[in-house]
Enzyme design. Structure first.
Site, PDB file in Angstrom:
ATOM      1  N   VAL A  18       0.826  -1.262   0.131  1.00  0.00           N
ATOM      2  CA  VAL A  18      -0.242  -0.028  -0.103  1.00  0.00           C
ATOM      3  C   VAL A  18       0.715   1.108   0.025  1.00  0.00           C
ATOM      4  O   VAL A  18       2.016   1.390   0.373  1.00  0.00           O
ATOM      5  CB  VAL A  18      -0.909   0.121   1.206  1.00  0.00           C
ATOM      6  N   LEU A  38       2.178   1.676  -6.484  1.00  0.00           N
ATOM      7  CA  LEU A  38       1.985   0.391  -7.409  1.00  0.00           C
ATOM      8  C   LEU A  38       0.316   0.069  -7.767  1.00  0.00           C
ATOM      9  O   LEU A  38      -0.311  -1.077  -8.151  1.00  0.00           O
ATOM     10  CB  LEU A  38       2.554  -1.060  -6.817  1.00  0.00           C
ATOM     11  N   SER A  78      -2.249  -0.026  -5.312  1.00  0.00           N
ATOM     12  CA  SER A  78      -3.031  -0.906  -4.717  1.00  0.00           C
ATOM     13  C   SER A  78      -4.601  -0.550  -4.460  1.00  0.00           C
ATOM     14  O   SER A  78      -5.418  -1.543  -4.650  1.00  0.00           O
ATOM     15  CB  SER A  78      -2.376  -1.090  -3.174  1.00  0.00           C
ATOM     16  N   ALA A  80      -6.342  -1.280  -7.955  1.00  0.00           N
ATOM     17  CA  ALA A  80      -6.550  -2.731  -7.940  1.00  0.00           C
ATOM     18  C   ALA A  80      -7.509  -3.529  -7.180  1.00  0.00           C
ATOM     19  O   ALA A  80      -8.258  -4.363  -7.629  1.00  0.00           O
ATOM     20  CB  ALA A  80      -5.219  -3.403  -7.768  1.00  0.00           C
ATOM     21  N   ASP A 130      -4.724   5.517 -12.921  1.00  0.00           N
ATOM     22  CA  ASP A 130      -4.563   4.122 -12.204  1.00  0.00           C
ATOM     23  C   ASP A 130      -5.567   3.165 -12.640  1.00  0.00           C
ATOM     24  O   ASP A 130      -5.599   1.854 -12.715  1.00  0.00           O
ATOM     25  CB  ASP A 130      -4.439   4.148 -10.712  1.00  0.00           C
TER      26      ASP A 130
HETATM   27  O1  PMV Z   1      -0.946   6.668  -6.652  1.00  0.00           O
HETATM   28  P1  PMV Z   1       0.332   6.725  -7.560  1.00  0.00           P
HETATM   29  O2  PMV Z   1       1.719   7.098  -6.715  1.00  0.00           O
HETATM   30  O3  PMV Z   1       0.241   5.716  -8.284  1.00  0.00           O
HETATM   31  O4  PMV Z   1       0.385   8.060  -8.035  1.00  0.00           O
HETATM   32  C1  PMV Z   1      -0.656   8.542  -9.034  1.00  0.00           C
HETATM   33  C2  PMV Z   1      -0.046   9.272 -10.015  1.00  0.00           C
HETATM   34  C3  PMV Z   1      -0.392  10.876 -10.068  1.00  0.00           C
HETATM   35  O5  PMV Z   1       0.173  11.283 -11.238  1.00  0.00           O
HETATM   36  C4  PMV Z   1       0.648  11.456  -9.121  1.00  0.00           C
HETATM   37  C5  PMV Z   1      -1.751  11.107  -9.397  1.00  0.00           C
HETATM   38  C6  PMV Z   1      -2.601  10.909 -10.701  1.00  0.00           C
HETATM   39  O6  PMV Z   1      -3.953  10.716 -10.073  1.00  0.00           O
HETATM   40  O7  PMV Z   1      -2.592  10.713 -11.606  1.00  0.00           O
END
Ligand code: PMV
Length: 312
Positions: free
Chosen positions: A101, A105, A107, A110, A151
């Site tokens: 966490v 990555l 988490s 996912a 993500d």
């Molecule tokens: O949560 P992380 O560490 O995978 O970061 C997400 C990437 C950022 O560009 C910083 C935030 C986003 O929402 O795109």
């Protein structure tokens, strides 16, 4: 309703984090070596409530005891809406994840993707990757207020993406497989804090910081072409340049910088922090044959949490 198990991979951002929040493109790939799992089974006794069991976060409670805005509650509600159901049967929902966490990555996304997909499958609700991604996006808002959506998208589709807010998703083609060593700095970070920190900088000095954000965007467009052509040395240079921009956005740490330097001194093509920064993971791009030596050296330096991923 038979027992259902669904899995969702972790992810890594190759280029463009933070700038992607401001509408610039970014590139991310799934990391199947780490994954979240949601398992759903029916509760036969009618008087028992739906329970969420997530031993990784010491959770074993009726879902109704969670706050309304909690991602598990939000996902359940969104699935119910998608299926136009008035009522959900009692279920036992087990959540498990091998993704560390607060490390960049993915988490949270996912777990949301695995849960949304498991609920839809268990309840017999037709769904697309876009539905699952949209539900996970809503849940991501709980983790940090203004997620770009990268993500949930890369994880829901489980494919390398060139992602830009409000734009159709583009897939990336990898001209030649690339070897990455993902290194956990051991420092936990909060995406929310890092994204807010950048927003404050942009608000105070928009001209300066918006230029960096634009520069990152141009670099990402170049990186997409280089990924397609398979020129790994140039790709490494772009990674290092992206790390410099992230330093200028003040999201790197001395540990992340130290890891980048260690990698470069060991002969890597490039390296950068990955994700929100302030800790979390960094990535090293190196020749396939060189990865074991670099990994050994990184372990010797005290960073034992590494993943070797071949992206193709
Ligand atoms: O949560 P992380 O560490 O995978 O970061 C997400 C990437 C950022 O560009 C910083 C935030 C986003 O929402 O795109």
């Amino acid at each position: 309703m038979p027992r259902t198990i669904q899995k969702a991979p972790g992810k890594i951002i190759l280029f463009g984090e933070h700038a992607v929040v401001y509408g610039q493109p970014a590139i991310a790939v799934p990391i199947p070596q780490r994954y979240a799992t949601a398992t759903i089974e029916p509760i036969i006794r009618g008087d028992e409530p739906t329970r969420i069991i997530a031993p990784d976060i010491q959770m074993d409670i009726p879902i109704d005891d969670l706050p309304y805005e909690h991602p598990f509650v939000q996902i359940t509600k969104l699935v119910k809406d998608l299926g136009k159901l008035h009522h959900l049967p009692a279920m036992k929902i087990h959540i498990h994840s091998t993704i560390p966490v607060s490390s960049g990555l993915g988490s949270g996304a996912a777990v949301s993707v695995a849960l949304a997909r498991a609920l839809c499958t268990f309840l017999g609700i037709e769904h697309t990757n876009a539905d699952i991604s949209a539900m996970a996006y809503e849940a991501e808002k709980y983790h940090h207020g203004n997620p770009s959506g990268i993500d949930n998208t890369v994880i829901a589709y489980s494919r390398g993406i060139f992602y830009q807010r409000e734009q159709p998703i583009k897939w990336i083609t990898i001209g030649r497989p690339i070897d990455l060593l993902i290194v956990n700095s051991g420092e936990q970070k909060s995406t929310r804090i890092m994204v807010n920190q950048v927003a404050e900088k942009v608000a105070v000095n928009p001209e300066y910081y918006n230029q960096i954000i634009l520069n990152v965007g141009s670099l990402v467009i170049q990186a997409k072409k280089i990924l397609e052509s398979g020129d790994i040395e140039t790709l490494g240079k772009l990674m290092l340049k992206n790390h410099q921009y992230l330093q200028e956005l003040h999201v790197s740490t001395s540990t992340l910088d130290q890891l980048v330097m260690l990698a470069m001194n060991a002969g890597a093509f490039g390296a950068k922090l990955s994700g929100a920064g302030g800790g979390g993971n960094m990535i090293i791009l190196a020749d396939h044959e060189q990865i074991p030596d670099i990994e050994h050296m990184i372990h010797q330096a005290g960073f034992s949490n590494t993943i070797h991923a071949t992206i193709q």
